[in-house]
Design an enzyme around this catalytic site. Structure first.
Site, PDB file in Angstrom:
ATOM      1  N   ARG A   1      19.945  -5.227   0.965  1.00 51.86           N
ATOM      2  CA  ARG A   1      19.034  -4.329  -0.226  1.00 51.86           C
ATOM      3  C   ARG A   1      19.489  -4.295  -1.530  1.00 51.86           C
ATOM      4  NH1 ARG A   1      16.721  -0.043   3.827  1.00 51.86           N
ATOM      5  NH2 ARG A   1      15.427  -1.371   5.303  1.00 51.86           N
TER       6      ARG A   1
ATOM      7  N   ASP B   1       5.689  10.534  -0.924  1.00 49.95           N
ATOM      8  CA  ASP B   1       6.988   9.623  -0.821  1.00 49.95           C
ATOM      9  C   ASP B   1       7.914   9.735  -1.870  1.00 49.95           C
ATOM     10  OD1 ASP B   1       7.417   7.515   1.938  1.00 49.95           O
ATOM     11  OD2 ASP B   1       8.464   6.997   0.112  1.00 49.95           O
TER      12      ASP B   1
END
Ligand SMILES: C[S@@+](CC[C@H](N)C(=O)[O-])C[C@H]1O[C@@H](n2cnc3c(N)ncnc32)[C@H](O)[C@@H]1O
Length: 275
Positions: A37, A147
Protein backbone atom coordinates in the site's frame (compact mmCIF):
# COMPACT_ATOMS: atom_id res chain seq x y z
CA UNK A 1 11.41 0.20 -10.03
CA UNK A 2 10.10 1.01 -6.59
CA UNK A 3 12.16 -0.32 -3.70
CA UNK A 4 9.60 -1.52 -1.16
CA UNK A 5 12.10 -2.61 1.49
CA UNK A 6 10.75 -1.55 4.86
CA UNK A 7 13.16 -1.52 7.78
CA UNK A 8 11.98 -2.27 11.30
CA UNK A 9 12.48 1.43 12.20
CA UNK A 10 10.47 2.65 9.20
CA UNK A 11 7.69 0.17 9.95
CA UNK A 12 7.63 1.38 13.55
CA UNK A 13 7.50 4.99 12.36
CA UNK A 14 4.60 4.33 9.92
CA UNK A 15 2.68 2.28 12.50
CA UNK A 16 3.00 5.05 15.08
CA UNK A 17 1.87 7.71 12.60
CA UNK A 18 -1.15 5.66 11.50
CA UNK A 19 -2.10 4.91 15.11
CA UNK A 20 -1.83 8.56 16.15
CA UNK A 21 -3.89 9.85 13.24
CA UNK A 22 -6.47 7.10 12.73
CA UNK A 23 -6.34 4.83 15.79
CA UNK A 24 -5.52 1.94 13.44
CA UNK A 25 -3.15 -0.67 14.85
CA UNK A 26 -1.02 -2.23 12.09
CA UNK A 27 -0.36 -5.74 13.31
CA UNK A 28 2.88 -7.51 12.44
CA UNK A 29 1.35 -10.03 10.06
CA UNK A 30 0.00 -7.09 8.00
CA UNK A 31 3.50 -5.81 7.14
CA UNK A 32 3.55 -7.20 3.61
CA UNK A 33 0.19 -5.64 2.83
CA UNK A 34 1.33 -2.32 4.31
CA UNK A 35 4.45 -2.36 2.12
CA UNK A 36 2.30 -2.83 -0.98
CA UNK A 37 0.00 0.00 0.00
CA UNK A 38 2.89 2.36 0.74
CA UNK A 39 4.35 1.53 -2.67
CA UNK A 40 1.26 3.20 -4.20
CA UNK A 41 2.10 6.49 -2.49
CA UNK A 42 5.81 6.17 -3.34
CA UNK A 43 4.86 5.91 -6.99
CA UNK A 44 2.29 8.71 -6.88
CA UNK A 45 4.87 11.10 -5.39
CA UNK A 46 7.56 10.14 -7.92
CA UNK A 47 9.83 8.74 -5.20
CA UNK A 48 11.91 5.60 -5.55
CA UNK A 49 11.64 3.76 -2.26
CA UNK A 50 9.59 3.34 0.86
CA UNK A 51 12.66 4.58 2.77
CA UNK A 52 12.50 7.87 0.80
CA UNK A 53 8.77 8.08 1.54
CA UNK A 54 9.39 7.71 5.27
CA UNK A 55 12.04 10.42 5.10
CA UNK A 56 9.54 12.67 3.27
CA UNK A 57 6.93 12.03 5.99
CA UNK A 58 9.38 13.48 8.51
CA UNK A 59 9.63 16.85 6.71
CA UNK A 60 7.32 19.84 7.40
CA UNK A 61 5.68 19.49 3.95
CA UNK A 62 4.34 16.12 5.00
CA UNK A 63 1.21 17.55 6.69
CA UNK A 64 -0.70 17.26 3.40
CA UNK A 65 0.51 13.71 2.92
CA UNK A 66 -0.93 12.30 6.17
CA UNK A 67 -4.53 12.02 4.83
CA UNK A 68 -3.13 10.29 1.72
CA UNK A 69 -1.18 7.87 3.90
CA UNK A 70 -4.36 7.12 5.88
CA UNK A 71 -6.34 6.63 2.64
CA UNK A 72 -3.64 4.21 1.47
CA UNK A 73 -3.54 2.05 4.59
CA UNK A 74 -7.27 1.71 5.30
CA UNK A 75 -9.00 -1.54 4.41
CA UNK A 76 -12.26 -0.72 2.65
CA UNK A 77 -13.71 -4.16 2.05
CA UNK A 78 -17.54 -4.05 2.07
CA UNK A 79 -20.59 -5.19 0.09
CA UNK A 80 -24.32 -4.55 -0.32
CA UNK A 81 -26.42 -6.15 2.44
CA UNK A 82 -23.30 -7.51 4.11
CA UNK A 83 -24.40 -9.24 7.33
CA UNK A 84 -27.95 -9.33 6.13
CA UNK A 85 -29.48 -9.86 9.60
CA UNK A 86 -28.86 -6.19 10.54
CA UNK A 87 -30.84 -4.93 7.55
CA UNK A 88 -33.65 -7.40 8.28
CA UNK A 89 -33.78 -6.19 11.89
CA UNK A 90 -33.81 -2.57 10.76
CA UNK A 91 -36.50 -3.22 8.17
CA UNK A 92 -38.82 -5.38 10.26
CA UNK A 93 -38.26 -4.48 13.92
CA UNK A 94 -36.91 -0.93 14.03
CA UNK A 95 -38.18 1.26 11.20
CA UNK A 96 -41.90 0.34 11.25
CA UNK A 97 -42.04 1.26 14.94
CA UNK A 98 -40.05 4.49 14.47
CA UNK A 99 -42.21 5.53 11.51
CA UNK A 100 -45.38 4.91 13.49
CA UNK A 101 -44.03 6.87 16.46
CA UNK A 102 -42.67 9.83 14.53
CA UNK A 103 -45.10 10.27 11.62
CA UNK A 104 -47.78 12.92 11.55
CA UNK A 105 -45.78 15.54 13.44
CA UNK A 106 -42.72 15.72 11.20
CA UNK A 107 -40.78 13.70 13.75
CA UNK A 108 -37.13 12.97 12.93
CA UNK A 109 -35.47 9.65 12.27
CA UNK A 110 -31.69 9.75 12.15
CA UNK A 111 -29.30 6.94 11.21
CA UNK A 112 -25.52 7.19 11.30
CA UNK A 113 -23.37 4.84 9.28
CA UNK A 114 -19.98 5.57 10.86
CA UNK A 115 -17.49 3.62 8.70
CA UNK A 116 -19.37 3.76 5.42
CA UNK A 117 -16.50 2.85 3.09
CA UNK A 118 -17.50 2.93 -0.62
CA UNK A 119 -21.24 3.32 0.07
CA UNK A 120 -22.65 -0.20 -0.15
CA UNK A 121 -23.64 -0.12 3.53
CA UNK A 122 -25.45 3.28 3.61
CA UNK A 123 -27.20 2.50 0.29
CA UNK A 124 -28.42 -0.79 1.76
CA UNK A 125 -29.73 1.19 4.74
CA UNK A 126 -31.40 3.71 2.38
CA UNK A 127 -32.92 0.86 0.34
CA UNK A 128 -34.69 -0.80 3.28
CA UNK A 129 -35.65 2.58 4.74
CA UNK A 130 -37.32 3.69 1.51
CA UNK A 131 -39.15 0.39 1.43
CA UNK A 132 -40.59 1.02 4.89
CA UNK A 133 -41.14 4.77 4.48
CA UNK A 134 -42.77 4.54 1.05
CA UNK A 135 -43.61 8.04 -0.21
CA UNK A 136 -44.66 9.51 3.09
CA UNK A 137 -43.48 13.03 3.72
CA UNK A 138 -44.55 13.36 7.34
CA UNK A 139 -41.25 11.97 8.66
CA UNK A 140 -37.97 13.89 8.51
CA UNK A 141 -35.64 11.02 7.62
CA UNK A 142 -31.86 11.28 7.11
CA UNK A 143 -28.82 9.04 6.96
CA UNK A 144 -25.39 10.40 7.81
CA UNK A 145 -22.61 8.32 6.24
CA UNK A 146 -19.04 9.03 7.35
CA UNK A 147 -15.58 7.59 6.83
CA UNK A 148 -12.00 8.74 7.39
CA UNK A 149 -10.94 7.90 3.83
CA UNK A 150 -11.63 10.75 1.39
CA UNK A 151 -10.98 8.64 -1.75
CA UNK A 152 -13.51 6.04 -0.71
CA UNK A 153 -16.07 8.70 0.22
CA UNK A 154 -15.83 10.15 -3.31
CA UNK A 155 -16.58 6.69 -4.66
CA UNK A 156 -19.54 6.36 -2.30
CA UNK A 157 -20.99 9.70 -3.41
CA UNK A 158 -20.61 8.78 -7.09
CA UNK A 159 -22.77 5.69 -6.36
CA UNK A 160 -21.57 3.84 -9.47
CA UNK A 161 -20.92 0.12 -9.12
CA UNK A 162 -20.11 -2.77 -11.39
CA UNK A 163 -23.10 -5.06 -12.07
CA UNK A 164 -21.35 -8.14 -10.65
CA UNK A 165 -21.65 -6.50 -7.22
CA UNK A 166 -25.43 -6.99 -7.54
CA UNK A 167 -25.52 -10.35 -9.29
CA UNK A 168 -25.16 -12.43 -6.16
CA UNK A 169 -27.72 -10.49 -4.12
CA UNK A 170 -30.88 -12.29 -2.99
CA UNK A 171 -33.83 -11.52 -5.26
CA UNK A 172 -35.89 -9.90 -2.50
CA UNK A 173 -33.38 -7.13 -1.77
CA UNK A 174 -31.95 -6.44 -5.23
CA UNK A 175 -34.95 -4.40 -6.48
CA UNK A 176 -34.82 -2.27 -3.32
CA UNK A 177 -31.54 -0.72 -4.50
CA UNK A 178 -33.35 0.93 -7.42
CA UNK A 179 -30.49 0.74 -9.88
CA UNK A 180 -30.24 2.98 -12.91
CA UNK A 181 -28.09 2.10 -15.90
CA UNK A 182 -25.22 4.58 -15.99
CA UNK A 183 -24.60 3.75 -19.66
CA UNK A 184 -21.07 2.37 -19.23
CA UNK A 185 -21.93 -1.18 -18.32
CA UNK A 186 -22.15 0.01 -14.75
CA UNK A 187 -25.13 0.62 -12.51
CA UNK A 188 -25.90 3.71 -10.48
CA UNK A 189 -27.99 3.88 -7.35
CA UNK A 190 -31.09 6.00 -8.05
CA UNK A 191 -31.32 9.69 -7.11
CA UNK A 192 -34.12 8.86 -4.74
CA UNK A 193 -31.83 6.77 -2.50
CA UNK A 194 -28.81 9.04 -2.97
CA UNK A 195 -30.79 12.04 -1.70
CA UNK A 196 -31.45 10.26 1.59
CA UNK A 197 -27.74 10.25 2.53
CA UNK A 198 -25.24 12.98 3.48
CA UNK A 199 -21.63 11.82 3.07
CA UNK A 200 -18.99 13.49 5.25
CA UNK A 201 -15.42 12.83 6.31
CA UNK A 202 -15.22 11.95 9.98
CA UNK A 203 -12.36 10.42 11.91
CA UNK A 204 -13.79 8.31 14.73
CA UNK A 205 -10.85 9.08 17.03
CA UNK A 206 -11.20 12.86 16.65
CA UNK A 207 -13.95 15.27 17.80
CA UNK A 208 -17.39 14.66 16.31
CA UNK A 209 -19.37 17.74 15.31
CA UNK A 210 -22.84 16.15 15.52
CA UNK A 211 -25.06 16.48 18.57
CA UNK A 212 -27.48 13.60 17.84
CA UNK A 213 -29.62 11.93 18.91
CA UNK A 214 -29.39 9.03 16.48
CA UNK A 215 -31.97 6.26 16.42
CA UNK A 216 -29.54 3.79 14.89
CA UNK A 217 -25.74 3.71 14.59
CA UNK A 218 -23.88 1.30 12.33
CA UNK A 219 -20.22 0.78 13.25
CA UNK A 220 -19.28 -2.41 11.50
CA UNK A 221 -15.91 -3.94 10.77
CA UNK A 222 -13.78 -1.04 11.87
CA UNK A 223 -13.36 -1.83 15.60
CA UNK A 224 -11.12 -4.74 14.52
CA UNK A 225 -8.46 -2.16 13.60
CA UNK A 226 -8.58 -0.38 16.98
CA UNK A 227 -7.17 -1.28 20.39
CA UNK A 228 -9.39 -1.87 23.45
CA UNK A 229 -8.97 1.64 24.83
CA UNK A 230 -9.92 3.30 21.53
CA UNK A 231 -12.97 1.03 21.13
CA UNK A 232 -14.14 1.76 24.69
CA UNK A 233 -13.90 5.52 24.25
CA UNK A 234 -15.75 5.46 20.88
CA UNK A 235 -18.46 3.26 22.42
CA UNK A 236 -19.01 5.74 25.25
CA UNK A 237 -19.46 8.48 22.69
CA UNK A 238 -21.88 6.36 20.63
CA UNK A 239 -23.97 5.78 23.76
CA UNK A 240 -24.11 9.55 24.40
CA UNK A 241 -25.38 10.15 20.86
CA UNK A 242 -27.84 7.24 20.75
CA UNK A 243 -31.45 7.95 21.65
CA UNK A 244 -32.74 5.80 24.54
CA UNK A 245 -34.18 2.70 22.86
CA UNK A 246 -31.87 3.28 19.86
CA UNK A 247 -29.77 0.52 18.30
CA UNK A 248 -26.07 -0.02 17.65
CA UNK A 249 -24.93 -2.56 15.06
CA UNK A 250 -21.36 -3.88 15.23
CA UNK A 251 -19.54 -6.12 12.73
CA UNK A 252 -19.72 -9.91 12.77
CA UNK A 253 -16.49 -10.59 14.64
CA UNK A 254 -16.81 -7.62 16.97
CA UNK A 255 -18.16 -7.33 20.47
CA UNK A 256 -18.01 -4.79 23.26
CA UNK A 257 -14.56 -4.63 24.91
CA UNK A 258 -16.51 -5.09 28.18
CA UNK A 259 -20.24 -5.02 29.01
CA UNK A 260 -21.55 -1.44 28.83
CA UNK A 261 -24.03 -0.40 31.55
CA UNK A 262 -26.24 1.35 29.00
CA UNK A 263 -26.15 -1.22 26.19
CA UNK A 264 -28.07 -4.49 26.14
CA UNK A 265 -27.26 -7.23 23.64
CA UNK A 266 -30.56 -8.11 21.94
CA UNK A 267 -29.44 -10.08 18.87
CA UNK A 268 -26.38 -11.09 16.87
CA UNK A 269 -24.08 -8.02 17.33
CA UNK A 270 -27.16 -5.82 17.89
CA UNK A 271 -27.20 -3.62 21.00
CA UNK A 272 -30.06 -1.54 22.37
CA UNK A 273 -29.41 1.64 24.32
CA UNK A 274 -31.22 1.40 27.64
CA UNK A 275 -33.36 4.36 28.80
C1 LIG B 1 -13.57 -2.85 6.40
S1 LIG B 1 -14.34 -1.33 6.08
C2 LIG B 1 -15.98 -1.65 6.70
C3 LIG B 1 -17.05 -1.03 5.83
C4 LIG B 1 -18.49 -1.29 6.29
N1 LIG B 1 -18.75 -0.70 7.58
C5 LIG B 1 -18.81 -2.76 6.30
O1 LIG B 1 -18.88 -3.35 7.38
O2 LIG B 1 -18.99 -3.35 5.23
C6 LIG B 1 -13.62 -0.29 7.35
C7 LIG B 1 -13.80 1.21 7.09
O3 LIG B 1 -13.44 1.93 8.28
C8 LIG B 1 -12.79 3.13 7.89
N2 LIG B 1 -11.96 3.63 9.00
C9 LIG B 1 -10.77 3.17 9.45
N3 LIG B 1 -10.32 3.92 10.46
C10 LIG B 1 -11.25 4.89 10.67
C11 LIG B 1 -11.35 5.98 11.59
N4 LIG B 1 -10.40 6.25 12.50
N5 LIG B 1 -12.44 6.78 11.52
C12 LIG B 1 -13.40 6.54 10.60
N6 LIG B 1 -13.37 5.53 9.71
C13 LIG B 1 -12.30 4.72 9.75
C14 LIG B 1 -11.98 2.71 6.67
O4 LIG B 1 -11.64 3.81 5.86
C15 LIG B 1 -12.93 1.72 5.96
O5 LIG B 1 -13.69 2.33 4.96
Amino acid sequence: MTDVTLTRDDMGFISKLVYEHAGIVIREHKEAMTRGRLARRVKALGLHSVAEYCAYLKTPQAADEIPELINAVTTNHTSFFRERHHFDHLRKDVLPRLVQERSGRRGRIRIWCSAASSGEEPYSIAAVSRDVLGNRSDVDFKILATDIDTDILAKAEAAIYSPDQFDRLPSDVKPLLKLENSGRGEARISDDLRRMIAFKRLNLIERWPMSGPFDVIFCRNVFIYFDTQTKASILDRFVTLLAPGGFLYLGHSESLPQPHPQLRLIGRTIYERLP
